[in-house]
Design a protein around this motif. Structure first.
Motif, short mmCIF file in Angstrom:
data_model
loop_
_atom_site.label_atom_id
_atom_site.label_comp_id
_atom_site.label_asym_id
_atom_site.label_seq_id
_atom_site.Cartn_x
_atom_site.Cartn_y
_atom_site.Cartn_z
N ALA A 69 0.83 -1.21 0.00
CA ALA A 69 0.00 0.00 0.00
C ALA A 69 0.86 1.26 0.00
CB ALA A 69 -0.94 0.00 1.20
N LYS A 70 1.97 1.22 0.74
CA LYS A 70 2.86 2.38 0.81
C LYS A 70 3.54 2.67 -0.52
CE LYS A 70 3.84 2.39 5.74
NZ LYS A 70 4.86 2.23 6.79
N GLY A 71 3.53 1.70 -1.42
CA GLY A 71 4.12 1.88 -2.73
C GLY A 71 3.25 2.69 -3.69
N PHE A 72 2.03 3.00 -3.27
CA PHE A 72 1.11 3.78 -4.10
C PHE A 72 1.00 5.20 -3.57
CE2 PHE A 72 -0.30 -0.63 -4.64
CZ PHE A 72 -0.26 -0.72 -6.03
N GLU A 73 0.79 6.14 -4.47
CA GLU A 73 0.62 7.54 -4.07
C GLU A 73 -0.78 7.80 -3.51
OE1 GLU A 73 1.71 10.41 -7.01
OE2 GLU A 73 3.56 9.35 -7.51
N SER A 74 -1.75 7.03 -3.94
CA SER A 74 -3.15 7.25 -3.54
C SER A 74 -3.35 7.07 -2.04
CB SER A 74 -4.06 6.25 -4.27
OG SER A 74 -4.04 6.48 -5.64
N ASP A 75 -4.37 7.74 -1.52
CA ASP A 75 -4.83 7.49 -0.16
C ASP A 75 -5.68 6.24 -0.23
OD1 ASP A 75 -3.67 9.79 0.98
OD2 ASP A 75 -5.36 11.02 0.32
N ILE A 76 -5.39 5.27 0.63
CA ILE A 76 -6.07 3.98 0.58
C ILE A 76 -6.67 3.67 1.94
CG2 ILE A 76 -5.85 1.53 0.00
CD1 ILE A 76 -3.16 2.36 -1.44
N LYS A 77 -7.93 3.25 1.90
CA LYS A 77 -8.65 2.94 3.14
C LYS A 77 -9.20 1.52 3.05
CE LYS A 77 -12.73 4.85 3.84
NZ LYS A 77 -13.80 5.81 4.15
N ASN B 206 -6.54 3.33 7.71
CA ASN B 206 -5.59 3.66 6.66
C ASN B 206 -4.82 2.39 6.30
OD1 ASN B 206 -3.32 4.50 5.20
ND2 ASN B 206 -3.12 6.39 6.36
N ALA B 207 -4.80 2.03 5.02
CA ALA B 207 -4.13 0.82 4.57
C ALA B 207 -2.62 0.89 4.73
CB ALA B 207 -4.48 0.54 3.11
N LYS B 208 -2.09 2.07 4.99
CA LYS B 208 -0.65 2.23 5.13
C LYS B 208 -0.19 2.20 6.59
CE LYS B 208 -0.54 4.77 0.79
NZ LYS B 208 -0.15 5.97 0.07
N SER B 209 -1.11 1.83 7.49
CA SER B 209 -0.79 1.76 8.91
C SER B 209 -1.05 0.36 9.45
CB SER B 209 -1.65 2.77 9.69
OG SER B 209 -1.54 2.55 11.08
N LEU B 210 0.01 -0.37 9.75
CA LEU B 210 -0.14 -1.73 10.26
C LEU B 210 -0.92 -1.74 11.57
CD1 LEU B 210 0.46 -4.74 10.02
CD2 LEU B 210 2.66 -4.31 11.14
N PHE B 211 -0.61 -0.80 12.44
CA PHE B 211 -1.30 -0.74 13.74
C PHE B 211 -2.80 -0.57 13.54
CE2 PHE B 211 -3.06 1.76 17.26
CZ PHE B 211 -2.86 0.85 18.29
N ILE C 22 -11.89 -2.12 -0.08
CA ILE C 22 -10.67 -1.35 -0.30
C ILE C 22 -11.04 -0.16 -1.17
CG2 ILE C 22 -8.33 -1.36 -1.24
CD1 ILE C 22 -8.35 -4.41 -0.83
N GLU C 23 -10.74 1.04 -0.67
CA GLU C 23 -11.04 2.28 -1.40
C GLU C 23 -9.76 3.08 -1.59
OE1 GLU C 23 -15.17 3.98 -0.08
OE2 GLU C 23 -14.00 3.40 1.69
N ALA C 24 -9.59 3.66 -2.77
CA ALA C 24 -8.41 4.48 -3.03
C ALA C 24 -8.80 5.73 -3.79
CB ALA C 24 -7.38 3.68 -3.82
N VAL C 25 -8.12 6.83 -3.47
CA VAL C 25 -8.31 8.10 -4.16
C VAL C 25 -6.93 8.64 -4.50
CG1 VAL C 25 -9.19 10.44 -3.98
CG2 VAL C 25 -10.43 8.58 -2.87
N GLY C 26 -6.70 8.89 -5.77
CA GLY C 26 -5.42 9.45 -6.19
C GLY C 26 -5.05 9.02 -7.59
N SER C 27 -3.84 9.36 -7.99
CA SER C 27 -3.41 9.16 -9.37
C SER C 27 -3.30 7.70 -9.78
CB SER C 27 -2.05 9.85 -9.58
OG SER C 27 -1.08 9.28 -8.71
N ASP C 28 -3.04 6.81 -8.82
CA ASP C 28 -2.91 5.39 -9.15
C ASP C 28 -3.96 4.53 -8.44
OD1 ASP C 28 -1.87 5.76 -6.62
OD2 ASP C 28 0.09 4.89 -7.05
N GLU C 29 -5.13 5.14 -8.21
CA GLU C 29 -6.17 4.48 -7.41
C GLU C 29 -6.62 3.13 -7.97
OE1 GLU C 29 -10.12 6.82 -9.05
OE2 GLU C 29 -8.91 7.79 -7.52
#
Length: 85
Positions: A26-34, A43-48, A63-70
Motif C-alpha cells: 500500500a505504501k508503494g502507491f501515491e493514492s490514499d487507501i482505506k 488507513n491501509a498504510k498503517s499496520l497498527f 478497499i477504497e483508493a483516491v489518487g493518481s494510481d487508485e
C-alpha cells in the motif's frame, strides 16, 4: 475514487505477517487507501490501524483508493488479499 469488496478466505484472516506485506504494498502507491470491515475503517498504510479491524476469514473487506494510481492500488491490494490461503 476506486473501490472493490472482497471476502477474506485465508484460514487465519489477515494476521501480522501478511498484514505487514499488505501495508508495504500500500505504501508503494501515491493514492490514499482505506480498508473497511463491518463499519470500521483504517488507513491501509498503517499496520497498527489495520490490526484493529476484524480481518478474519469470511470478512467482507472494502478497499477504497483516491489518487493518481487508485485503480492499480485497489486491484493490486485486492488481488493480494484474494491470493492468501
Amino acid at each position: 475514487m476506486s473501490n472493490k469488496t472482497i471476502t477474506l478466505q485465508a484460514e487465519d484472516g489477515l494476521h501480522v505477517r501478511p498484514a505487514a506485506e499488505f501495508v508495504k504494498m500500500a505504501k508503494g502507491f501515491e493514492s490514499d487507501i482505506k480498508v473497511s470491515v463491518a463499519g470500521k475503517s483504517a488507513n491501509a498504510k498503517s499496520l497498527f490501524k489495520l490490526q484493529l479491524l476484524e480481518l478474519v476469514k469470511g470478512a467482507n473487506v472494502l478497499i477504497e483508493a483516491v489518487g493518481s494510481d487508485e485503480q492499480n492500488a485497489v486491484e493490486t491490494l485486492s488481488d493480494f488479499l484474494v491470493s492468501l490461503k
